[in-house]
Design a protein around this motif. Structure first.
Motif, PDB file in Angstrom:
ATOM      1  N   ARG A 186     -88.781  28.441 -52.361  1.00 34.81           N
ATOM      2  CA  ARG A 186     -89.221  27.086 -52.036  1.00 34.81           C
ATOM      3  C   ARG A 186     -88.213  26.111 -52.641  1.00 34.81           C
ATOM      4  N   VAL A 187     -87.601  25.307 -51.784  1.00 34.99           N
ATOM      5  CA  VAL A 187     -86.441  24.501 -52.186  1.00 34.99           C
ATOM      6  C   VAL A 187     -86.731  23.017 -51.994  1.00 34.99           C
ATOM      7  N   ALA A 188     -86.410  22.230 -53.009  1.00 36.37           N
ATOM      8  CA  ALA A 188     -86.424  20.767 -52.901  1.00 36.37           C
ATOM      9  C   ALA A 188     -84.978  20.290 -52.802  1.00 36.37           C
ATOM     10  N   LEU A 189     -84.695  19.517 -51.781  1.00 41.35           N
ATOM     11  CA  LEU A 189     -83.351  18.976 -51.577  1.00 41.35           C
ATOM     12  C   LEU A 189     -83.389  17.494 -51.906  1.00 41.35           C
ATOM     13  N   VAL A 190     -82.694  17.115 -52.969  1.00 38.20           N
ATOM     14  CA  VAL A 190     -82.785  15.761 -53.511  1.00 38.20           C
ATOM     15  C   VAL A 190     -81.570  14.952 -53.078  1.00 38.20           C
ATOM     16  N   GLY A 191     -81.819  13.795 -52.478  1.00 36.57           N
ATOM     17  CA  GLY A 191     -80.728  12.912 -52.087  1.00 36.57           C
ATOM     18  C   GLY A 191     -80.671  12.711 -50.598  1.00 36.57           C
ATOM     19  N   PHE A 219     -91.864  24.006 -56.596  1.00 30.85           N
ATOM     20  CA  PHE A 219     -90.584  24.461 -56.073  1.00 30.85           C
ATOM     21  C   PHE A 219     -89.969  25.514 -56.988  1.00 30.85           C
ATOM     22  N   ASP A 220     -89.262  26.455 -56.370  1.00 33.68           N
ATOM     23  CA  ASP A 220     -88.496  27.433 -57.139  1.00 33.68           C
ATOM     24  C   ASP A 220     -87.153  26.846 -57.564  1.00 33.68           C
ATOM     25  N   VAL A 221     -86.510  26.112 -56.638  1.00 34.69           N
ATOM     26  CA  VAL A 221     -85.176  25.569 -56.887  1.00 34.69           C
ATOM     27  C   VAL A 221     -85.131  24.121 -56.424  1.00 34.69           C
ATOM     28  N   ALA A 222     -84.576  23.261 -57.263  1.00 29.48           N
ATOM     29  CA  ALA A 222     -84.299  21.870 -56.875  1.00 29.48           C
ATOM     30  C   ALA A 222     -82.785  21.710 -56.781  1.00 29.48           C
ATOM     31  N   ILE A 223     -82.313  21.243 -55.633  1.00 29.92           N
ATOM     32  CA  ILE A 223     -80.877  21.039 -55.416  1.00 29.92           C
ATOM     33  C   ILE A 223     -80.609  19.549 -55.410  1.00 29.92           C
ATOM     34  N   ARG A 224     -79.801  19.090 -56.330  1.00 27.35           N
ATOM     35  CA  ARG A 224     -79.447  17.673 -56.408  1.00 27.35           C
ATOM     36  C   ARG A 224     -78.118  17.448 -55.703  1.00 27.35           C
ATOM     37  N   GLY A 225     -78.191  16.811 -54.555  1.00 23.33           N
ATOM     38  CA  GLY A 225     -77.010  16.591 -53.730  1.00 23.33           C
ATOM     39  C   GLY A 225     -77.223  17.185 -52.358  1.00 23.33           C
TER      40      GLY A 225
END
Length: 389
Positions: free
Chosen positions: A38-43, A14-20
């Motif tokens: 490429r984005v990971a969306l956490v939560g 992933f390029d960016v991990a977003i927490r929330g």
């Protein structure tokens, strides 16, 4: 490939991990995916966690255009004819506690609406649907490694605390009460607000321009808020009717009241560098303010709009987590957020003061401001997200 529910882990890079995965986090994910990151969306979303929310957001023109750009603005369709998810605000009326009065209208500003009141579940569902159609976003339950991690977890962010990013908090002696009310009279697309006896009450129109439901936001001393939560619906609505001068007639509750503590808070630093990559804070993880101006979510969406712009315009050789790059974002947002927090804090302090001389001065100032012409129009443009217009 994208999943509708968070995965326990992923082998993707992933390029960016977003927490929330709230409104701010999902909006950022869509903005970055549009730029082919490429984005990971956490939560989990509020709906997935089983939480209910009776709040409604007042979104300005800048927020509306941002959400439209990622196809997440909850436009009303045929299925929404009875309860439209958005209600344009044609006017706003503000009353002080001793005859002071202030009025804004969209017509005076040459605009279709001052703001739009958006139903929270409808907005979150539209964002969730948009994320589901975006193949470069993957929902995960565990934070993956990424060049940049953006923390959008809200005011009680665990990640921010783990990183040692200090969050200066000044609690207010008030809590905010929220509820949905159905009124005897239609609201007419008018947002109404009262400053009286140290309390701040707002009734935000819901259900479209001809609706008769409102979202209540009521700032009261903390002990009173706790007592109101235990009150029976009839007692509660009678109090709202009395404090709103019977503006919309008889009311009855459409939802139980909810409450949360109010505070003025801001992170000392919005960015950090770790061994895994860069970190940036956004939304309530970076700042909170009193809701009396209705700007909290607008400010959070402006954060992610600016962050996405900075990342999109970076030099081709600069990494996403480069501290110099992230400082551009921090500098761009810190001044505006600080100014908005100062304004809301000043207004709360002014209208919570019980000195009779201060009461007379603030009500004289409220009415005087209503007649100020260019200054009043300029302030209205700022609140509408049209600072350059």
């Amino acid at each position: 490939m994208n999943a509708t529910a968070p995965r326990p882990g992923s082998t993707r890079r992933f390029d960016v991990a977003i927490r929330g995965a709230g409104v701010v986090g999902q909006t950022l994910a869509l903005l970055l995916a549009r730029d082919r990151l490429r984005v990971a969306l956490v939560g989990t979303t509020r709906a997935e966690s089983g939480q209910s929310d009776v709040r409604a957001y007042a979104l300005n023109a800048a927020s509306r255009e941002l959400l439209r750009s990622v196809r997440a603005w909850p436009e009303a369709g045929p299925q929404d004819e009875r309860t439209p998810p958005i209600t344009p605000v044609s006017a706003m009326q503000v009353w002080g506690d001793d005859g002071g009065e202030l009025r804004f209208s969209a017509e005076d500003q040459g605009a279709d609406a001052l703001t739009w009141i958006v139903d929270v579940p409808a907005l979150e569902q539209r964002l969730n649907d948009a994320v589901g159609f975006q193949g470069s976003i993957e929902r995960v339950s565990e934070p993956p490694q990424a060049a940049l991690t953006v923390v959008c977890e809200g005011r009680r962010s665990q990640t921010r605390d783990e990183l040692g990013l200090e969050f200066d908090v000044r609690p207010y002696p008030h809590k905010a009460l929220a509820a949905r009310l159905r009124c005897e009279q239609p609201h007419g697309g008018i947002a109404r607000q009262w400053f009286a006896n140290g309390e701040v009450m707002a009734l935000l129109p819901l259900g479209g321009e001809t609706g008769n439901s409102v979202a209540l936001v009521w700032s009261v001393p903390a002990q009173q808020a706790d007592a109101w939560l235990q009150a029976d619906p009839e007692t509660f609505t009678q109090a709202v009717q009395a404090r709103s001068a019977q503006a919309l007639g008889h009311m009855h509750m459409e939802s139980p009241a909810q409450a949360w503590p109010l505070e003025l808070a801001r992170a000392q630093r919005w960015i950090a560098r770790t061994a895994q990559g860069g970190v940036a804070l956004a939304g309530d993880a970076a700042h909170t303010m009193h809701p009396l101006a209705g700007q909290g979510l607008n400010v959070g969406l402006a954060d992610v709009g600016e962050l996405a712009r900075v990342l999109q315009q970076r030099e081709y050789w600069r990494e996403l987590g480069d501290p110099k790059l992230l400082r551009r974002y921090e500098r761009a947002r810190a001044a505006e957020v600080g100014a908005m927090g100062w304004v809301t804090d000043g207004l709360f302090g002014l209208f919570s003061h019980d000195d009779t001389r201060v009461q007379a001065l603030r009500n004289w100032g409220l009415s005087g401001f209503d007649r100020s012409g260019p200054l009043k129009r300029w302030i209205a443009r700022q609140a509408m997200g049209q600072a350059g217009a």
